[in-house]
Write an enzyme that holds these catalytic residues in place. Sequence first.
Site, mmCIF file in Angstrom:
data_model
loop_
_atom_site.group_PDB
_atom_site.id
_atom_site.type_symbol
_atom_site.label_atom_id
_atom_site.label_comp_id
_atom_site.label_asym_id
_atom_site.label_seq_id
_atom_site.Cartn_x
_atom_site.Cartn_y
_atom_site.Cartn_z
ATOM 1 N N ASP A 202 3.454 -19.722 2.294
ATOM 2 C CA ASP A 202 3.634 -20.904 1.465
ATOM 3 C C ASP A 202 2.849 -20.742 0.172
ATOM 4 O O ASP A 202 2.393 -19.644 -0.151
ATOM 5 C CB ASP A 202 3.207 -22.166 2.228
ATOM 6 C CG ASP A 202 1.756 -22.096 2.718
ATOM 7 O OD1 ASP A 202 0.983 -21.243 2.212
ATOM 8 O OD2 ASP A 202 1.395 -22.888 3.609
ATOM 9 N N HIS B 49 -1.172 -12.962 -0.606
ATOM 10 C CA HIS B 49 -2.443 -13.260 0.062
ATOM 11 C C HIS B 49 -2.380 -14.571 0.845
ATOM 12 O O HIS B 49 -3.359 -14.942 1.488
ATOM 13 C CB HIS B 49 -3.578 -13.329 -0.963
ATOM 14 C CG HIS B 49 -3.976 -11.992 -1.507
ATOM 15 N ND1 HIS B 49 -4.814 -11.839 -2.597
ATOM 16 C CD2 HIS B 49 -3.649 -10.733 -1.111
ATOM 17 C CE1 HIS B 49 -4.979 -10.557 -2.850
ATOM 18 N NE2 HIS B 49 -4.283 -9.869 -1.958
ATOM 19 N N PRO C 47 -5.270 -1.140 -6.225
ATOM 20 C CA PRO C 47 -6.111 -2.145 -6.892
ATOM 21 C C PRO C 47 -7.126 -2.724 -5.911
ATOM 22 O O PRO C 47 -6.772 -3.078 -4.784
ATOM 23 C CB PRO C 47 -5.104 -3.198 -7.363
ATOM 24 C CG PRO C 47 -3.882 -2.974 -6.527
ATOM 25 C CD PRO C 47 -3.852 -1.523 -6.196
ATOM 26 N N GLU D 122 -2.837 9.083 3.916
ATOM 27 C CA GLU D 122 -3.124 7.793 3.296
ATOM 28 C C GLU D 122 -3.651 6.758 4.290
ATOM 29 O O GLU D 122 -4.562 6.001 3.981
ATOM 30 C CB GLU D 122 -1.852 7.234 2.640
ATOM 31 C CG GLU D 122 -1.413 7.946 1.378
ATOM 32 C CD GLU D 122 -0.064 7.438 0.887
ATOM 33 O OE1 GLU D 122 0.262 6.257 1.130
ATOM 34 O OE2 GLU D 122 0.670 8.226 0.276
ATOM 35 N N HIS E 194 0.815 -1.211 0.000
ATOM 36 C CA HIS E 194 0.000 0.000 0.000
ATOM 37 C C HIS E 194 0.849 1.261 0.000
ATOM 38 O O HIS E 194 0.397 2.293 -0.480
ATOM 39 C CB HIS E 194 -0.950 -0.016 1.196
ATOM 40 C CG HIS E 194 -2.110 -0.943 1.009
ATOM 41 N ND1 HIS E 194 -3.403 -0.622 1.354
ATOM 42 C CD2 HIS E 194 -2.184 -2.198 0.483
ATOM 43 C CE1 HIS E 194 -4.217 -1.625 1.056
ATOM 44 N NE2 HIS E 194 -3.484 -2.599 0.538
#
Length: 322
Positions: free
Chosen positions: A253, A193, A163, A90, A68
């Site tokens: 992982d 993620h 995004p 921000e 970010h």
Amino acid sequence: MTLTSSLIALVSVVILFSTSLQPAVIALSSDYYDQTCPMAESIITKVVNKAMLNDKTVPAALLRMQFHDCFIRGCDGSVLLNSTRNNKAEKDGPANISLHAFYVIDIAKKQIEAMCPGVVSCADIVALAARDAVALSGGPTWDVPKGRKDGRISKAIETRQLPAPTFNISQLKQSFSKRGLSLDDLVVLSGGHTLGFSHCSSFQNRIHNFDNSHTIDPALQASFAASLQNVCPMHNKVKNAGATMDSTTTLFDNAYYKLLMQGKSLFSSDEALLTTSRTKTLVSKYANSQDEFFKAFTNSMIKMSSISGGGQEVRLNCRFVN
């Protein structure tokens, strides 16, 4: 992990983008603080490790913090600045409300300032902390190119440039391309993620009123979708309700890619990676080889963390300009 010759070349010529996203060239160096603050990296690693022991969400927070930061004005530490009476920063923009663990950067900065005052930038601390968050969670490590300077501008409205989890592949490709990042970078950086948690609001579009023909996104595996609906009902009133990003939420992982191939991803932007042949091939590659994912992630993180917004100072306090 030592840098290969290709990575050394990468840190020598990196991409800069300003608020208008115009590219230019700067140089960073892996040994930037070797003479001026040789203890900086070990200090940051110890601070991150201690924070992780107290709070398992810290690694995901630090990795997300760097994404970010870099995607707004480049990797200039602008995400760390506090809002003022005349400016909403921000960190208080809608997309950043759930960002946390800023205290980890503060602690590292305070300890480094005691050893080497006015030398190590907050932007570099964010980049190093993100690397440590990955490595200490079982992921790869890498030599972080250093020498970033801290920016003096931070505007909440600019977080609209991040995004969104609802983006399709063309929107994602455009967002990454503006920052000098490729389609391959998009797929491998999405692998971040593998750490963390998402609130219902980021994926509710997939499990309620998906489109005129479907209540649920048909790309979602049925029982997985049902479990998400159970946690996140249409009129959810539980403030912190949500789901982990993958089944091994504190371990870095390749489980994210395996679940994505099984229809068990959370975001529309995750599912979007299966909508072109190139991106789907890469998802499959990383699902089948954690080593290949780690190698590619290292390369793409060095590339992304080398985007600079042209900061001009080394802040004494990461929350305030000098």
